[in-house]
Write a protein that holds these residues in place. Structure first.
Motif, PDB file in Angstrom:
ATOM      1  N   GLN A 206       0.829  -1.204   0.000  1.00 37.69           N
ATOM      2  CA  GLN A 206       0.000   0.000   0.000  1.00 37.69           C
ATOM      3  C   GLN A 206       0.865   1.256   0.000  1.00 37.69           C
ATOM      4  OE1 GLN A 206      -2.285  -1.336   3.462  1.00 37.69           O
ATOM      5  NE2 GLN A 206      -4.113  -0.641   2.351  1.00 37.69           N
TER       6      GLN A 206
ATOM      7  N   THR B 115     -15.365  -8.446   0.014  1.00 42.91           N
ATOM      8  CA  THR B 115     -15.422  -9.800  -0.565  1.00 42.91           C
ATOM      9  C   THR B 115     -16.114 -10.762   0.378  1.00 42.91           C
ATOM     10  OG1 THR B 115     -13.230 -10.314   0.327  1.00 42.91           O
ATOM     11  CG2 THR B 115     -13.367  -9.576  -1.966  1.00 42.91           C
TER      12      THR B 115
ATOM     13  N   LEU C   2      -8.361  -0.484  -2.110  1.00 39.57           N
ATOM     14  CA  LEU C   2      -8.938  -1.823  -2.225  1.00 39.57           C
ATOM     15  C   LEU C   2      -8.235  -2.833  -1.322  1.00 39.57           C
ATOM     16  CD1 LEU C   2      -9.690  -2.115  -6.040  1.00 39.57           C
ATOM     17  CD2 LEU C   2     -11.335  -2.058  -4.162  1.00 39.57           C
ATOM     18  N   ILE C   3      -6.934  -2.710  -1.190  1.00 43.04           N
ATOM     19  CA  ILE C   3      -6.214  -3.612  -0.274  1.00 43.04           C
ATOM     20  C   ILE C   3      -6.727  -3.425   1.147  1.00 43.04           C
ATOM     21  CG2 ILE C   3      -3.972  -4.061   0.808  1.00 43.04           C
ATOM     22  CD1 ILE C   3      -2.692  -3.489  -1.943  1.00 43.04           C
ATOM     23  N   GLU C   4      -6.973  -2.201   1.530  1.00 45.78           N
ATOM     24  CA  GLU C   4      -7.430  -1.891   2.895  1.00 45.78           C
ATOM     25  C   GLU C   4      -8.827  -2.491   3.155  1.00 45.78           C
ATOM     26  OE1 GLU C   4      -7.118  -0.671   6.688  1.00 45.78           O
ATOM     27  OE2 GLU C   4      -5.545  -0.508   5.187  1.00 45.78           O
ATOM     28  N   TYR C   5      -9.707  -2.368   2.174  1.00 42.94           N
ATOM     29  CA  TYR C   5     -11.090  -2.793   2.371  1.00 42.94           C
ATOM     30  C   TYR C   5     -11.418  -4.126   1.728  1.00 42.94           C
ATOM     31  CZ  TYR C   5     -11.892   1.858   4.226  1.00 42.94           C
ATOM     32  OH  TYR C   5     -11.846   3.000   4.977  1.00 42.94           O
ATOM     33  N   TRP C   6     -10.426  -4.890   1.303  1.00 44.76           N
ATOM     34  CA  TRP C   6     -10.662  -6.148   0.590  1.00 44.76           C
ATOM     35  C   TRP C   6     -11.526  -7.103   1.408  1.00 44.76           C
ATOM     36  CZ3 TRP C   6     -10.448  -7.300  -4.243  1.00 44.76           C
ATOM     37  CH2 TRP C   6     -10.537  -8.623  -4.623  1.00 44.76           C
ATOM     38  N   ASP C   7     -11.263  -7.239   2.691  1.00 41.73           N
ATOM     39  CA  ASP C   7     -12.029  -8.156   3.549  1.00 41.73           C
ATOM     40  C   ASP C   7     -13.488  -7.723   3.655  1.00 41.73           C
ATOM     41  OD1 ASP C   7      -9.800  -9.666   3.962  1.00 41.73           O
ATOM     42  OD2 ASP C   7      -9.270  -8.675   5.854  1.00 41.73           O
TER      43      ASP C   7
END
Length: 143
Positions: A51, A143, A135-140
């Motif tokens: 990030q 998905t 998107l990496i931060e909120y991926w969980d």
């Protein structure tokens, strides 16, 4: 309607749209900078190595985009000034100066389009970099 007036009409539209898009991308770039800094502001967000990489690449490119956008606007002002000079020389029937000024105007025009393409490209890539960071931060959560 003759061909010359049709050309002038579309040329005017092209000039107007170039100015509009140039200004729009500058505004979107500044807004994106604000959004990203607001995103990383909370103390609970800790960026990982990936990030941080995308954040710094995105930040560098968005600053370049704003800078190139401002240069493009200044370049266009120079082009308009030169075009007015050409029109003034045409009224005075000074053909030698017109030819030299038209050559310079062509160079400025090519430079404007090159800068415009760089402005759009750097904005687009920085948008992608910031999108990856978010998107990496909120991926969980998504998905």
């Amino acid at each position: 309607m003759d061909k010359k007036s049709t050309y002038n009409k579309w040329e005017n539209h092209r000039i107007t749209q170039l100015s509009f898009i140039n200004n729009l991308v500058i505004v979107l770039s500044v807004a994106l900078i604000g959004y990203v800094f607001d995103f990383i502001k909370p103390s609970n967000i800790i960026l990982n190595c990936t990030q941080k990489f995308f954040f710094w690449v995105g930040l560098l490119l968005i600053i370049v985009s704003v800078f190139v956008g401002i240069l493009t606007a200044i370049n266009r002002l120079e082009d308009f000034r030169l075009t007015a000079k050409i029109a003034r020389n045409r009224e005075k029937n000074n053909r030698e100066k017109i030819k030299a000024d038209r050559n310079q105007a062509k160079i400025i025009g090519k430079k404007t389009w090159c800068q415009f393409v760089w402005q759009i490209a750097t904005f687009g890539i920085s948008f992608l970099c910031f999108s990856v960071t978010i998107l990496i931060e909120y991926w969980d959560k998504i998905t």
